[in-house]
Design an enzyme around this catalytic site. Structure first.
Site, short mmCIF file in Angstrom:
data_model
loop_
_atom_site.label_atom_id
_atom_site.label_comp_id
_atom_site.label_asym_id
_atom_site.label_seq_id
_atom_site.Cartn_x
_atom_site.Cartn_y
_atom_site.Cartn_z
N ASP A 17 1.77 -2.95 4.09
CA ASP A 17 3.21 -3.09 3.86
C ASP A 17 3.72 -4.42 4.43
O ASP A 17 3.21 -4.89 5.45
CB ASP A 17 3.93 -1.91 4.54
N ASN A 65 5.87 3.50 -6.06
CA ASN A 65 5.98 2.08 -6.42
C ASN A 65 5.99 1.93 -7.93
O ASN A 65 6.79 1.19 -8.49
CB ASN A 65 4.78 1.26 -5.90
C1 FPP Z 1 3.95 -2.95 -0.03
O1 FPP Z 1 4.63 -4.07 0.54
C2 FPP Z 1 2.81 -3.43 -0.78
C3 FPP Z 1 2.57 -3.15 -2.08
C4 FPP Z 1 3.47 -2.30 -2.90
C5 FPP Z 1 1.43 -3.73 -2.81
C6 FPP Z 1 0.20 -3.99 -2.00
C7 FPP Z 1 -0.76 -4.73 -2.84
C8 FPP Z 1 -1.55 -5.74 -2.44
C9 FPP Z 1 -1.66 -6.21 -1.04
C10 FPP Z 1 -2.42 -6.42 -3.45
C11 FPP Z 1 -3.59 -5.55 -3.70
C12 FPP Z 1 -4.50 -6.18 -4.64
C13 FPP Z 1 -5.51 -5.55 -5.25
C14 FPP Z 1 -6.37 -6.32 -6.12
C15 FPP Z 1 -5.80 -4.12 -5.09
P1 FPP Z 1 6.07 -4.49 0.02
O2 FPP Z 1 5.92 -5.58 -0.95
O3 FPP Z 1 6.80 -3.27 -0.40
O4 FPP Z 1 6.68 -5.11 1.30
P2 FPP Z 1 8.20 -5.09 1.78
O5 FPP Z 1 8.35 -3.75 2.46
O6 FPP Z 1 8.23 -6.23 2.73
O7 FPP Z 1 9.09 -5.27 0.61
#
Ligand code: FPP
Length: 231
Positions: A17, A65
């Site tokens: 996250d 998501n």
């Molecule tokens: C949550 O952080 C993260 C996600 C919804 C996506 C996580 C995915 C990756 C790290 C890439 C994975 C890649 C592969 C190839 C499997 P957020 O963006 O919601 O963070 P925030 O809370 O700061 O908005």
């Protein structure tokens, strides 16, 4: 460098996250943060493999998501999945590692569903290291799905039988779950399997979660006494 004093968990779960906030701090779009997150995930997978961890489960996309993020952000994530599964997975497989996917792939674009399934199908049995991708994964859906299969089969189950109906059937339960990004909850990640997992939370945003920070989580895990309900 590997710290020899670490107790090495067999299975680590990772809630990645904070990518969006990491990008925002840099006045960049969220996709920039997800790309940085993917690069960090690649580095951590290599580090986990070198440490002798057998399973690393990464929460790449939750059912929530997929249902609620803007299409533009989802398209960016889908492109990262395409990129990763076309290049990095080949590298992993060529070194004897395995990939496994948990989640409902039927709601993803067809080409991604195929890429993920092909990666899984090309994986060796009994690999020393398996990276498990939770994609369109939600623990409640997983449990409900398992219950429905059990009802259709019409037979009462013991724990073992039920666990085999979960997406994670055959994978040992996680010993340690790490969440970056400052929230102190599991957000529908491995709810059944985490009954006895140690939980580790850090305020660091995922792209800033270095190998050294991962080792710090392992050191805290090593210091905890796991009693599994015993005295
Ligand atoms: C949550 O952080 C993260 C996600 C919804 C996506 C996580 C995915 C990756 C790290 C890439 C994975 C890649 C592969 C190839 C499997 P957020 O963006 O919601 O963070 P925030 O809370 O700061 O908005």
């Amino acid at each position: 460098m590997t710290d020899t004093r670490l107790a090495v968990p067999r299975h680590v779960g990772l809630i990645m996250d904070g990518n969006g906030r990491w990008a925002k701090l840099r006045h960049m779009p969220r996709s920039f943060g997800h790309n940085a997150g993917m690069n960090r995930m690649v580095g951590l997978a290599e580090h986990a493999r070198e440490l002798g961890i057998k399973y690393l489960t990464v929460y790449a996309l939750s059912t929530e998501n997929l249902a609620s993020r803007p299409q533009e952000e989802l398209d960016g994530l889908f492109n990262l999945f395409r990129k990763y599964f076309k290049s990095n997975v080949k590298k992993l497989l060529s070194r004897g590692a395995a990939v496994k996917i948990i989640g409902d792939l039927s709601a993803l674009p067809k080409d991604i569903e195929n890429l993920l399934k092909n990666g899984e199908a090309a994986s060796p049995e009994n690999a020393e290291f398996t990276i498990v991708f939770a994609i369109n994964y939600g623990a409640r859906s997983e449990i409900l799905r398992a219950c429905n299969i059990a009802v259709e089969n019409g037979k009462k189950l013991d724990f073992n039988g039920f666990e085999n109906l979960l997406y994670t059937g055959g994978i040992p339960e996680p010993d340690l779950i790490i969440r970056t990004g400052g929230e102190i909850r599991l957000s529908n990640f491995l709810a059944y399997q985490s009954a006895y997992a140690e939980l580790y939370f850090t305020d660091l945003l995922f792209p800033d979660f270095t190998d050294a920070e991962f080792d710090k989580a392992l050191r805290e895990f090593s210091a905890r006494e796991r009693r599994f309900g015993n005295i």
